[in-house]
Design a protein around this motif. Structure first.
Motif, PDB file in Angstrom:
ATOM      1  N   GLU A 162      24.121  -9.522 -61.077  1.00 38.81           N
ATOM      2  CA  GLU A 162      25.254  -8.748 -60.559  1.00 38.81           C
ATOM      3  C   GLU A 162      26.596  -9.312 -61.001  1.00 38.81           C
ATOM      4  N   SER A 163      26.612 -10.574 -61.451  1.00 36.48           N
ATOM      5  CA  SER A 163      27.846 -11.192 -61.952  1.00 36.48           C
ATOM      6  C   SER A 163      27.498 -11.995 -63.194  1.00 36.48           C
ATOM      7  N   ASP A 164      27.905 -11.496 -64.359  1.00 34.38           N
ATOM      8  CA  ASP A 164      27.452 -12.096 -65.608  1.00 34.38           C
ATOM      9  C   ASP A 164      28.045 -13.473 -65.877  1.00 34.38           C
ATOM     10  N   TRP A 165      29.051 -13.901 -65.101  1.00 32.09           N
ATOM     11  CA  TRP A 165      29.614 -15.237 -65.303  1.00 32.09           C
ATOM     12  C   TRP A 165      28.753 -16.320 -64.664  1.00 32.09           C
ATOM     13  N   ARG A 166      27.906 -15.953 -63.719  1.00 31.89           N
ATOM     14  CA  ARG A 166      27.045 -16.931 -63.070  1.00 31.89           C
ATOM     15  C   ARG A 166      25.896 -17.340 -63.996  1.00 31.89           C
ATOM     16  N   GLY A 167      25.435 -18.573 -63.813  1.00 30.82           N
ATOM     17  CA  GLY A 167      24.274 -19.040 -64.554  1.00 30.82           C
ATOM     18  C   GLY A 167      24.567 -19.579 -65.933  1.00 30.82           C
ATOM     19  N   TYR A 169      27.014 -22.375 -68.226  1.00 37.61           N
ATOM     20  CA  TYR A 169      27.901 -23.534 -68.132  1.00 37.61           C
ATOM     21  C   TYR A 169      29.335 -23.184 -68.498  1.00 37.61           C
ATOM     22  N   ALA A 170      29.511 -22.316 -69.479  1.00 37.05           N
ATOM     23  CA  ALA A 170      30.860 -22.005 -69.965  1.00 37.05           C
ATOM     24  C   ALA A 170      31.695 -21.270 -68.939  1.00 37.05           C
ATOM     25  N   THR A 171      31.060 -20.532 -68.034  1.00 33.89           N
ATOM     26  CA  THR A 171      31.803 -19.698 -67.092  1.00 33.89           C
ATOM     27  C   THR A 171      31.642 -20.097 -65.628  1.00 33.89           C
ATOM     28  N   GLU A 172      30.494 -20.695 -65.287  1.00 28.71           N
ATOM     29  CA  GLU A 172      30.300 -21.168 -63.912  1.00 28.71           C
ATOM     30  C   GLU A 172      30.539 -22.667 -63.788  1.00 28.71           C
ATOM     31  N   GLY A 173      30.361 -23.394 -64.907  1.00 27.98           N
ATOM     32  CA  GLY A 173      30.584 -24.837 -64.890  1.00 27.98           C
ATOM     33  C   GLY A 173      29.402 -25.625 -64.382  1.00 27.98           C
ATOM     34  N   GLY A 174      28.327 -24.954 -64.065  1.00 25.57           N
ATOM     35  CA  GLY A 174      27.140 -25.563 -63.488  1.00 25.57           C
ATOM     36  C   GLY A 174      26.429 -24.515 -62.660  1.00 25.57           C
ATOM     37  N   GLY A 175      25.480 -24.967 -61.858  1.00 19.20           N
ATOM     38  CA  GLY A 175      24.725 -24.030 -61.049  1.00 19.20           C
ATOM     39  C   GLY A 175      24.793 -24.341 -59.576  1.00 19.20           C
ATOM     40  N   SER A 203      17.991 -30.102 -62.332  1.00 22.14           N
ATOM     41  CA  SER A 203      17.053 -29.413 -63.203  1.00 22.14           C
ATOM     42  C   SER A 203      16.929 -27.953 -62.792  1.00 22.14           C
ATOM     43  N   THR A 204      16.292 -27.195 -63.643  1.00 23.08           N
ATOM     44  CA  THR A 204      16.013 -25.799 -63.341  1.00 23.08           C
ATOM     45  C   THR A 204      14.523 -25.685 -63.069  1.00 23.08           C
ATOM     46  N   LYS A 205      14.172 -25.611 -61.810  1.00 23.30           N
ATOM     47  CA  LYS A 205      12.770 -25.614 -61.402  1.00 23.30           C
ATOM     48  C   LYS A 205      12.145 -24.221 -61.421  1.00 23.30           C
ATOM     49  N   ALA A 206      12.945 -23.215 -61.085  1.00 24.30           N
ATOM     50  CA  ALA A 206      12.368 -21.886 -60.850  1.00 24.30           C
ATOM     51  C   ALA A 206      12.963 -20.767 -61.693  1.00 24.30           C
ATOM     52  N   PHE A 207      14.218 -20.908 -62.120  1.00 18.09           N
ATOM     53  CA  PHE A 207      14.933 -19.768 -62.711  1.00 18.09           C
ATOM     54  C   PHE A 207      15.169 -19.906 -64.213  1.00 18.09           C
ATOM     55  N   GLN A 208      14.274 -20.604 -64.917  1.00 17.20           N
ATOM     56  CA  GLN A 208      14.473 -20.848 -66.346  1.00 17.20           C
ATOM     57  C   GLN A 208      14.658 -19.565 -67.153  1.00 17.20           C
ATOM     58  N   GLU A 209      14.023 -18.504 -66.718  1.00 20.19           N
ATOM     59  CA  GLU A 209      14.122 -17.233 -67.460  1.00 20.19           C
ATOM     60  C   GLU A 209      15.498 -16.600 -67.351  1.00 20.19           C
ATOM     61  N   TYR A 210      16.248 -16.982 -66.330  1.00 21.89           N
ATOM     62  CA  TYR A 210      17.461 -16.236 -66.011  1.00 21.89           C
ATOM     63  C   TYR A 210      18.757 -17.026 -66.228  1.00 21.89           C
ATOM     64  N   ILE A 211      18.705 -18.350 -66.112  1.00 22.15           N
ATOM     65  CA  ILE A 211      19.940 -19.141 -66.162  1.00 22.15           C
ATOM     66  C   ILE A 211      19.754 -20.391 -67.017  1.00 22.15           C
ATOM     67  N   GLU A 212      20.882 -20.922 -67.515  1.00 19.86           N
ATOM     68  CA  GLU A 212      20.834 -22.176 -68.259  1.00 19.86           C
ATOM     69  C   GLU A 212      21.283 -23.366 -67.402  1.00 19.86           C
ATOM     70  N   VAL A 213      21.780 -23.091 -66.205  1.00 18.21           N
ATOM     71  CA  VAL A 213      22.271 -24.141 -65.313  1.00 18.21           C
ATOM     72  C   VAL A 213      21.175 -24.517 -64.317  1.00 18.21           C
ATOM     73  N   GLU A 214      21.459 -25.537 -63.495  1.00 19.49           N
ATOM     74  CA  GLU A 214      20.455 -26.041 -62.559  1.00 19.49           C
ATOM     75  C   GLU A 214      20.309 -25.168 -61.320  1.00 19.49           C
ATOM     76  N   ASP A 215      19.092 -25.153 -60.768  1.00 20.59           N
ATOM     77  CA  ASP A 215      18.876 -24.534 -59.461  1.00 20.59           C
ATOM     78  C   ASP A 215      18.503 -25.576 -58.402  1.00 20.59           C
ATOM     79  N   THR A 216      18.354 -26.849 -58.816  1.00 22.06           N
ATOM     80  CA  THR A 216      17.923 -27.908 -57.904  1.00 22.06           C
ATOM     81  C   THR A 216      18.584 -29.228 -58.309  1.00 22.06           C
ATOM     82  N   ALA A 217      18.916 -30.066 -57.309  1.00 21.98           N
ATOM     83  CA  ALA A 217      19.554 -31.350 -57.609  1.00 21.98           C
ATOM     84  C   ALA A 217      19.286 -32.364 -56.509  1.00 21.98           C
TER      85      ALA A 217
END
Length: 329
Positions: A162-167, A169-175, A203-217
């Motif tokens: 729904e928001s292409d800037w998320r996910g 690094y260049a636009t969200e700065g991380g996850g 790391s990205t544990k679950a959302f590798q298909e959708y984002i390049e940033v982390e979903d877990t830390a």
């Protein structure tokens, strides 16, 4: 009367607009968003002017304050522009995406007559203030340990699409860390004090298909006062469960769970101390109820010319933590 504008009419803007309207010392003059249909709808609802170019709004309207509620990658340039025009700024977190970006903001602030406030509203939650009181007053002795856990849910297809800037690094700065976990991490460092050592991983544990940033830390912290800190968080859980925190002192324990703060008694039972009331505002419940407090405090600091607000230096402490983790290699 402070004349106020707002840039970015996305989901978080509703809570800022409500805070502006509820304050007797402010008048909403204009709103801005690059999407004409959205900004037209908001301007009609709020009875103010609409812009699709933020620079045009800042230059043409005689604003005292502007709220920045845009995607992360736009914060730096918008803050710098507003400060160059001596317009006070309230920005959503994160103030910038990294410390390198902060240099331009720091320079603009030092050359401006205006103030800059960062929205870390959870510091003003009733439970947070009680925790800080116990730390500052040494009621249970020295703080020796603090931990925080955030297990939330962001459905990848819905949330990131729904928001292409998320996910990115260049636009969200991380996850997760810079978007969801940042508030609890801010409380940990605010309560724990100056940091001497930290070590973390993400790391990205679950959302590798959708984002390049982390979903877990996870992060381990040693504070200069000798206390140790732990943080774990993810946005890959099944639901948005309440944030949990624990403060271990020499002579006792505070525990925050389900929006309530408890103290452990001599029988190892938890006794109620304080609670965070459900927000009486639009928006998501997990945003908390203290946006209004933080925004009102900033307005008052402008009117009274004080420094009683969450400033740039405070807003950068958590960004510094994130930078150290990302740059450790």
């Amino acid at each position: 009367m402070l004349k106020v504008g707002l840039i970015g009419c996305g989901s978080i803007s509703v809570i800022h607009l409500e805070a502006i309207n509820k304050n007797e010392d402010t008048l909403l003059v204009s709103v801005c968003d690059i999407k004409n249909d959205i900004v037209s709808k908001v301007s009609n609802e709020m009875n103010c002017k609409a812009y699709t170019d933020y620079a045009e709004m800042l230059e043409h309207e005689d604003l005292d304050v502007v709220h920045i509620c845009t995607p992360h990658y736009l914060h730096k340039e918008m803050i710098v522009k507003a400060l160059s025009l001596n317009i006070h700024v309230v920005t959503e977190k994160p103030v910038v995406m990294n410390i390198e970006e902060s240099k331009a903001v720091q320079s603009a602030l030092s050359n401006s007559k205006a103030k800059l406030a960062v929205t870390f509203q959870n510091r003003l939650n009733p439970t947070s203030l009680v925790m800080r009181h116990y730390v500052d007053q040494g009621i249970l002795g020295d703080l020796i340990g603090i931990k925080g856990f955030v297990t939330w849910c962001r459905e990848p297809i819905q949330y990131y699409a729904e928001s292409d800037w998320r996910g990115q690094y260049a636009t969200e700065g991380g996850g997760f860390l810079i978007n969801q976990g940042i508030h609890t991490l801010d409380l940990i460092q605010w309560l724990g004090g100056e940091i001497s050592t930290l070590n973390g991983s993400y790391s990205t544990k679950a959302f590798q298909e959708y984002i390049e940033v982390e979903d877990t830390a996870e992060i381990y912290i040693e504070f200069k006062n000798g206390a140790k800190g732990l943080f774990y968080g993810t946005n890959a859980y099944s639901s948005n469960t309440p944030v949990e925190m624990e403060l271990l002192f020499q002579n006792g324990l505070l525990k925050y769970m389900n929006g309530k703060l408890y103290i452990e008694d001599e029988n190892k039972d938890f006794v109620f101390l304080e609670e965070d009331f459900a927000p009486d505002q639009r928006g998501m419940s997990y945003w908390g109820a203290s946006h209004q407090k933080a925004i009102n405090a900033f307005y008052k600091s402008i009117i009274d010319n004080t420094s009683d607000y969450i400033n740039l230096d405070e807003g950068l402490k958590t960004i510094s933590i994130l930078d150290q983790i990302r740059n450790k290699d």
